[in-house]
Enzyme design. Structure first.
Site, mmCIF file in Angstrom:
data_model
loop_
_atom_site.group_PDB
_atom_site.id
_atom_site.type_symbol
_atom_site.label_atom_id
_atom_site.label_comp_id
_atom_site.label_asym_id
_atom_site.label_seq_id
_atom_site.Cartn_x
_atom_site.Cartn_y
_atom_site.Cartn_z
ATOM 1 N N ASN A 1 0.858 -1.184 0.000
ATOM 2 C CA ASN A 1 0.000 0.000 0.000
ATOM 3 C C ASN A 1 0.892 1.230 0.000
ATOM 4 O OD1 ASN A 1 -1.986 1.931 0.367
ATOM 5 N ND2 ASN A 1 -2.168 1.568 2.570
ATOM 6 N N TYR B 1 -10.795 11.307 4.396
ATOM 7 C CA TYR B 1 -11.531 10.620 3.335
ATOM 8 C C TYR B 1 -11.322 9.112 3.258
ATOM 9 C CZ TYR B 1 -12.888 9.264 -1.424
ATOM 10 O OH TYR B 1 -13.448 8.633 -2.495
#
Length: 474
Positions: free
Chosen positions: A110, A254
């Protein structure tokens, strides 16, 4: 246009042979919000690796048939992907698997490396042939090279961390161990927990631990390497405290699920704080506060709490549309926003609306949402954004584009408000970001242009694809 983050990783190390593939499947389902283009699972069955990966959502890629083809084992790693470097191509699906003289390795990653330009170029000059366009293969090449010169996989990962720079939360599976590591800046989240049967779980977010019944233990420290093996759990901290902590602040605004905690901070509470600060900074007279699903809802709640304006459900999201949704052709003249969102007329008609969203990138989507509300009868629309204006690209795993594609880099707030059709517009004040998590230890380069790592001058946003389009491989 929505913002997307590169991916989510998941790993399991069990003391017994069990259906680790199905458990990983459930974990990836919980991380689906982090990547909706591709997913994959690799299972370790007594040193033999079996995997399945493809483009699509977790529920589309994996069914009972192909899950049943993955054997039982005591280890597995999984991945959900959204591409930032490299395109939507099956060859870029993860985990990436490597066979080398000392065994096998599967890597789920990631983030993005900020020095991948240099590293990939050097590797190619040494004869490496790349089959993907993602940073993960660069990590795999370096880790393999270091493994051939090291006594253990953890030593190889430790040496690899001396070479790579940027954002990387990794879950690496060898024939005998699973290694989890987080880059020294801690850009991307990574945590671990434990199930009642003694299985250890590694995941990008704590919500995935809950999904498989694991008890959260803690977040990995920036720079920490955790080794899961038959001998238990061990920690390597030689890279800890070598760099300033710079967790991506947009994880809280977010990316992450509201029910997750990152480094001990509640994502839900951070978003509620953002809404309260927006209400304090940009007060307005209105009848109802509504949020854009999903990440605007918590901030809308906070705005309503602080302002005293009632909170309402003004937009409904079609939850059955994902990244695999087929975009309408130009000839069909169908607005994608209308398919994904619908206005609740009874909430917005003849009302002064405060509309809360998490970001404005190019302004196209915001304009369509404002138009949708106008057509439903909204009298006034005052838009408030729970992130500061995007002014700079991100090189750490977020697809925030280069300046020429960011509306706030070219226009004033007043001009943007007019362009999207809002009566007023207010962005979260950049100088108050620390209040969201009660800390200054975060990266906000997309807002202020202060990059924690060295970024090559003139590096294009989509590094590999743009170089290839010019006729040369990086």
């Amino acid at each position: 246009m929505s913002i997307h983050e590169e991916c989510g990783v998941f790993g399991i190390f069990s003391p017994r042979y069990t259906d680790v593939a199905t458990l990983t499947y459930y974990g990836l389902y919980a991380l689906q919000h982090r990547g909706q283009e591709a997913c994959g699972i690799a299972v370790n069955d007594d040193g033999l690796f079996y995997s399945y990966k493809d483009l699509g959502l977790v529920g589309d890629v994996f069914d009972s048939n192909n899950l049943s083809k993955l054997p039982k084992g005591n280890m597995a790693v999984g991945h959900v992907r959204y591409s930032t470097t490299g395109g939507s191509d099956r060859k870029n699906c993860q985990p990436i698997e490597v066979n080398h003289q000392k065994g096998k390795m599967a890597i789920a990653h990631n983030g993005n490396l900020s020095n991948s330009y240099e590293l990939k170029n050097k590797l190619e000059l040494d004869g490496a042939i790349f089959h993907t366009t993602s940073d993960t293969e660069t990590i795999a090449y370096i880790a393999t090279r270091e493994r051939l010169k090291s006594k253990s996989i953890e030593e190889a990962i430790e040496k690899t961390m001396n070479i790579i720079d940027g954002a990387y939360s990794l879950c690496v599976m060898s024939p005998q161990k699973i290694i989890a590591c987080r880059d020294p800046y801690g850009f991307r989240p990574l945590c671990y927990g434990k199930c009642a049967d003694g299985s250890f779980i590694i995941a990008s977010e704590s919500c995935a631990l809950s999904a498989v019944g694991a008890e959260f233990i803690r977040d990995l420290l920036p720079g920490e390497i955790l080794v899961f093996s038959k001998d238990g759990l061990s920690s390597i901290t030689t890279h800890c405290n070598t760099k300033p902590k710079k967790t991506c602040i947009f994880e809280y605004i977010y990316f992450a699920r509201p029910d997750s905690k990152i480094d001990g901070k509640s994502v839900h509470e951070a978003r509620r704080k953002a809404g309260r600060i927006l209400a304090q900074t940009y007060p307005t007279e209105a009848d109802v506060v509504i949020g854009v699903p999903d990440s605007g809802l918590d901030a809308a709640l906070g705005f309503a709490e602080k302002s005293g304006i009632p909170y309402g459900i003004g937009l409904i999201k079609n939850k059955y549309i994902g990244r695999t949704f087929i975009s309408p052709t130009q000839e069909s003249r169908v607005d994608q926003v209308r398919i994904k969102l619908s206005a609740v007329e009874s909430t917005v008609k003849d009302k002064r609306i405060v509309l809360i969203d998490d970001s404005i990138v190019r302004g196209t989507t915001s304009g369509r949402i404002v138009k949708l509300l106008r057509e439903a009868g909204a009298k006034e629309i005052h838009m408030r954004v729970s992130a500061p204006p995007f002014l700079h690209p991100c090189y750490y795993g977020t697809d925030i584009d280069s300046e020429e594609h960011l509306i706030a880099s070219k226009y004033s707030i007043r001009e943007i408000a007019k362009m999207i059709g809002a009566d007023s517009l207010g962005f979260f004040p950049k100088e108050r970001l620390s209040e969201l998590i009660d800390s200054n230890e975060f990266c906000s380069a997309c807002f202020d242009g202060i990059y924690p790592t060295r970024v090559l001058p003139g590096a294009p946003k989509n590094r590999f694809e743009q170089k290839i389009s010019k006729g040369s491989e990086v």
